[in-house]
Structure formats: C-alpha cells, structure tokens
Motif scaffolding. Structure first.
Motif, PDB file in Angstrom:
ATOM      1  N   LEU A   9       0.832  -1.204   0.000  1.00  0.00           N
ATOM      2  CA  LEU A   9       0.000   0.000   0.000  1.00  0.00           C
ATOM      3  C   LEU A   9       0.868   1.255   0.000  1.00  0.00           C
ATOM      4  O   LEU A   9       1.914   1.296   0.656  1.00  0.00           O
ATOM      5  CB  LEU A   9      -0.922   0.030   1.225  1.00  0.00           C
ATOM      6  CG  LEU A   9      -2.076  -0.958   1.236  1.00  0.00           C
ATOM      7  CD1 LEU A   9      -2.842  -0.850   2.553  1.00  0.00           C
ATOM      8  CD2 LEU A   9      -3.011  -0.754   0.046  1.00  0.00           C
ATOM      9  N   LYS A  10       0.421   2.257  -0.725  1.00  0.00           N
ATOM     10  CA  LYS A  10       1.091   3.562  -0.701  1.00  0.00           C
ATOM     11  C   LYS A  10       0.928   4.159   0.692  1.00  0.00           C
ATOM     12  O   LYS A  10      -0.024   3.816   1.422  1.00  0.00           O
ATOM     13  CB  LYS A  10       0.461   4.485  -1.744  1.00  0.00           C
ATOM     14  CG  LYS A  10       0.745   4.062  -3.172  1.00  0.00           C
ATOM     15  CD  LYS A  10       0.056   5.001  -4.149  1.00  0.00           C
ATOM     16  CE  LYS A  10       0.319   4.595  -5.588  1.00  0.00           C
ATOM     17  NZ  LYS A  10      -0.447   5.440  -6.543  1.00  0.00           N
ATOM     18  N   PRO A  11       1.831   5.068   1.089  1.00  0.00           N
ATOM     19  CA  PRO A  11       1.791   5.616   2.447  1.00  0.00           C
ATOM     20  C   PRO A  11       0.434   6.183   2.865  1.00  0.00           C
ATOM     21  O   PRO A  11      -0.029   5.931   3.979  1.00  0.00           O
ATOM     22  CB  PRO A  11       2.859   6.715   2.426  1.00  0.00           C
ATOM     23  CG  PRO A  11       3.836   6.236   1.406  1.00  0.00           C
ATOM     24  CD  PRO A  11       3.001   5.558   0.340  1.00  0.00           C
ATOM     25  N   GLU A  12      -0.219   6.922   1.952  1.00  0.00           N
ATOM     26  CA  GLU A  12      -1.516   7.506   2.335  1.00  0.00           C
ATOM     27  C   GLU A  12      -2.571   6.438   2.573  1.00  0.00           C
ATOM     28  O   GLU A  12      -3.442   6.593   3.427  1.00  0.00           O
ATOM     29  CB  GLU A  12      -2.059   8.508   1.358  1.00  0.00           C
ATOM     30  CG  GLU A  12      -1.591   8.860   0.005  1.00  0.00           C
ATOM     31  CD  GLU A  12      -0.411   8.371  -0.732  1.00  0.00           C
ATOM     32  OE1 GLU A  12      -0.638   7.885  -1.849  1.00  0.00           O
ATOM     33  OE2 GLU A  12       0.733   8.510  -0.296  1.00  0.00           O
ATOM     34  N   ALA A  13      -2.508   5.335   1.852  1.00  0.00           N
ATOM     35  CA  ALA A  13      -3.443   4.235   2.052  1.00  0.00           C
ATOM     36  C   ALA A  13      -3.080   3.453   3.313  1.00  0.00           C
ATOM     37  O   ALA A  13      -3.955   3.022   4.062  1.00  0.00           O
ATOM     38  CB  ALA A  13      -3.457   3.318   0.836  1.00  0.00           C
ATOM     39  N   LEU A  14      -1.782   3.277   3.542  1.00  0.00           N
ATOM     40  CA  LEU A  14      -1.325   2.553   4.719  1.00  0.00           C
ATOM     41  C   LEU A  14      -1.817   3.224   6.001  1.00  0.00           C
ATOM     42  O   LEU A  14      -2.113   2.546   6.994  1.00  0.00           O
ATOM     43  CB  LEU A  14       0.209   2.460   4.699  1.00  0.00           C
ATOM     44  CG  LEU A  14       0.864   1.549   5.711  1.00  0.00           C
ATOM     45  CD1 LEU A  14       0.340   0.128   5.602  1.00  0.00           C
ATOM     46  CD2 LEU A  14       2.373   1.580   5.525  1.00  0.00           C
ATOM     47  N   GLU A  15      -1.968   4.534   5.970  1.00  0.00           N
ATOM     48  CA  GLU A  15      -2.473   5.254   7.150  1.00  0.00           C
ATOM     49  C   GLU A  15      -3.910   4.874   7.481  1.00  0.00           C
ATOM     50  O   GLU A  15      -4.359   5.073   8.610  1.00  0.00           O
ATOM     51  CB  GLU A  15      -2.374   6.763   6.915  1.00  0.00           C
ATOM     52  CG  GLU A  15      -0.943   7.260   6.899  1.00  0.00           C
ATOM     53  CD  GLU A  15      -0.830   8.746   6.597  1.00  0.00           C
ATOM     54  OE1 GLU A  15      -1.866   9.423   6.392  1.00  0.00           O
ATOM     55  OE2 GLU A  15       0.314   9.229   6.551  1.00  0.00           O
TER      56      GLU A  15
ATOM     57  N   GLN B 273     -11.966  -1.344   8.618  1.00  0.00           N
ATOM     58  CA  GLN B 273     -12.642  -0.050   8.590  1.00  0.00           C
ATOM     59  C   GLN B 273     -12.029   0.945   7.613  1.00  0.00           C
ATOM     60  O   GLN B 273     -12.703   1.826   7.151  1.00  0.00           O
ATOM     61  CB  GLN B 273     -12.635   0.570  10.007  1.00  0.00           C
ATOM     62  CG  GLN B 273     -13.361  -0.262  11.038  1.00  0.00           C
ATOM     63  CD  GLN B 273     -14.826  -0.428  10.711  1.00  0.00           C
ATOM     64  OE1 GLN B 273     -15.496   0.508  10.307  1.00  0.00           O
ATOM     65  NE2 GLN B 273     -15.329  -1.648  10.868  1.00  0.00           N
ATOM     66  N   GLY B 274     -10.765   0.810   7.272  1.00  0.00           N
ATOM     67  CA  GLY B 274     -10.091   1.797   6.433  1.00  0.00           C
ATOM     68  C   GLY B 274     -10.180   1.552   4.949  1.00  0.00           C
ATOM     69  O   GLY B 274      -9.773   2.382   4.151  1.00  0.00           O
ATOM     70  N   GLY B 275     -10.719   0.426   4.554  1.00  0.00           N
ATOM     71  CA  GLY B 275     -10.776   0.062   3.140  1.00  0.00           C
ATOM     72  C   GLY B 275     -12.093   0.456   2.524  1.00  0.00           C
ATOM     73  O   GLY B 275     -12.869   1.146   3.147  1.00  0.00           O
ATOM     74  N   PRO B 276     -12.345   0.058   1.330  1.00  0.00           N
ATOM     75  CA  PRO B 276     -11.478  -0.784   0.525  1.00  0.00           C
ATOM     76  C   PRO B 276     -10.298  -0.002  -0.043  1.00  0.00           C
ATOM     77  O   PRO B 276     -10.291   1.228  -0.038  1.00  0.00           O
ATOM     78  CB  PRO B 276     -12.402  -1.272  -0.597  1.00  0.00           C
ATOM     79  CG  PRO B 276     -13.403  -0.181  -0.757  1.00  0.00           C
ATOM     80  CD  PRO B 276     -13.595   0.387   0.628  1.00  0.00           C
ATOM     81  N   PHE B 277      -9.326  -0.744  -0.543  1.00  0.00           N
ATOM     82  CA  PHE B 277      -8.159  -0.151  -1.192  1.00  0.00           C
ATOM     83  C   PHE B 277      -8.219  -0.517  -2.670  1.00  0.00           C
ATOM     84  O   PHE B 277      -8.404  -1.678  -3.010  1.00  0.00           O
ATOM     85  CB  PHE B 277      -6.865  -0.678  -0.563  1.00  0.00           C
ATOM     86  CG  PHE B 277      -6.761  -0.373   0.904  1.00  0.00           C
ATOM     87  CD1 PHE B 277      -6.436   0.908   1.333  1.00  0.00           C
ATOM     88  CD2 PHE B 277      -7.000  -1.351   1.852  1.00  0.00           C
ATOM     89  CE1 PHE B 277      -6.347   1.207   2.691  1.00  0.00           C
ATOM     90  CE2 PHE B 277      -6.913  -1.064   3.215  1.00  0.00           C
ATOM     91  CZ  PHE B 277      -6.586   0.218   3.630  1.00  0.00           C
ATOM     92  N   ASP B 278      -8.078   0.488  -3.526  1.00  0.00           N
ATOM     93  CA  ASP B 278      -8.185   0.213  -4.958  1.00  0.00           C
ATOM     94  C   ASP B 278      -6.825   0.304  -5.649  1.00  0.00           C
ATOM     95  O   ASP B 278      -5.800   0.480  -5.000  1.00  0.00           O
ATOM     96  CB  ASP B 278      -9.233   1.103  -5.623  1.00  0.00           C
ATOM     97  CG  ASP B 278      -8.887   2.575  -5.583  1.00  0.00           C
ATOM     98  OD1 ASP B 278      -7.700   2.935  -5.493  1.00  0.00           O
ATOM     99  OD2 ASP B 278      -9.820   3.393  -5.688  1.00  0.00           O
ATOM    100  N   THR B 279      -6.836   0.179  -6.958  1.00  0.00           N
ATOM    101  CA  THR B 279      -5.580   0.128  -7.715  1.00  0.00           C
ATOM    102  C   THR B 279      -4.734   1.382  -7.511  1.00  0.00           C
ATOM    103  O   THR B 279      -3.510   1.301  -7.589  1.00  0.00           O
ATOM    104  CB  THR B 279      -5.854  -0.082  -9.215  1.00  0.00           C
ATOM    105  OG1 THR B 279      -6.764   0.910  -9.674  1.00  0.00           O
ATOM    106  CG2 THR B 279      -6.442  -1.471  -9.475  1.00  0.00           C
TER     107      THR B 279
END
Length: 153
Positions: free
Chosen positions: A38-44, A68-74
């Motif tokens: 995950l990119k840093p902003e997504a990892l947060e 709670q922080g997802g979903p995470f996309d491409t």
C-alpha cells in the motif's frame, strides 16, 4: 515449494467475504502483503486488527477489502496489479521479473516458455517473496501457467 507458496497467509478470516466493488468472493491475504504494497496515504487507513481479502476481478478497481479503512483500490497500491492491468510490462511474477512481454518474447523466439520452471526452481531454493511482492499475496505460478496456456491457445 517454498514457504511463501505453500502456507496460509496469516491474518485471514475463514468466513467468506465479498468485494464491495463487484460482489465476488475475495481470497484471504496477509496483513504483511498490504503493509508492503500500500502507498503511504493508504497505509495510514489500514486497520491492523482486521482481516483482508484480495479481489482478483479484472474490471473491479478494488484490490483489498475488509476492515474499517478500506477498501483499497488500484490507486492505493505501489505496483500494477496483474489481474487488473492488462499492460505488457505488468509482472506476472513479481519476484523474478516475468512480465507478459518477457513471456511473449520468449515464446516468439523459442516456441516455449521457461518461466514456470525457472520460478519453481527459485521457489524450491527459498528465494520467493510472494507475500511482500505479489499483490495477491500468494505464489504466482498459477498465473504464469495460465498466461502461457492462453498464449499457446
């Protein structure tokens, strides 16, 4: 095969979970995979106490879901995701640099692919790092074999 290609993926729910983007059942993926890719902003936004799953549906932008922080996309992932990006230079094997183009070029040059055998030898030698390199968090050999079969068809 090596440990990364033969054991469970860590924190994963046994319950069937469905992607919020496409409704397909996701495959459990280790928290380590998300932390690595995950990119840093997504990892947060990552919930380290949650179980996550990988969505392999090509037309769906969701890569990981759960917590709670997802979903995470491409756009949240550091690398192009093989299942979601049809580009020639996207890795089929993230550990050993086998891209669609590399496999296609070898097939065109020699009429065969050594990708699966080469990867299997590296896995046997304990060199794979699928859990930190491959967005699906699992061994790529199935993807490589399917891609080669598709090229021969």
């Amino acid at each position: 095969m090596g440990e990364c290609c033969s054991v469970g993926n860590g924190k994963a729910s046994a319950a069937e979970s469905r992607c919020p983007g496409c409704g397909q059942v996701g495959k459990p993926v280790a928290l380590l995979t998300l932390k690595s890719l995950l990119k840093p902003e997504a990892l947060e936004r990552l919930d380290p106490q949650a179980a996550y799953a990988f969505c392999a549906t090509p037309h769906c932008p969701v890569v990981y879901f759960g917590g709670q922080g997802g979903p995470f996309d491409t756009d949240d992932v550091k690398v192009a995701v093989y299942q979601k990006d049809p580009g020639a230079d996207v890795p089929v094997c993230y550990c050993f640099g086998w891209t669609r183009r590399r496999i296609q070029d070898e097939l065109a040059r020699t009429g065969k692919s050594t990708a699966a055998a080469a990867i299997a030898a590296h896995v046997k030698a304990g060199r794979c790092g699928c859990e930190v390199n491959n967005p699906q968090g699992a061994c790529c050999l199935g993807n490589v074999q399917a891609f080669v079969r598709g090229m021969r068809a």
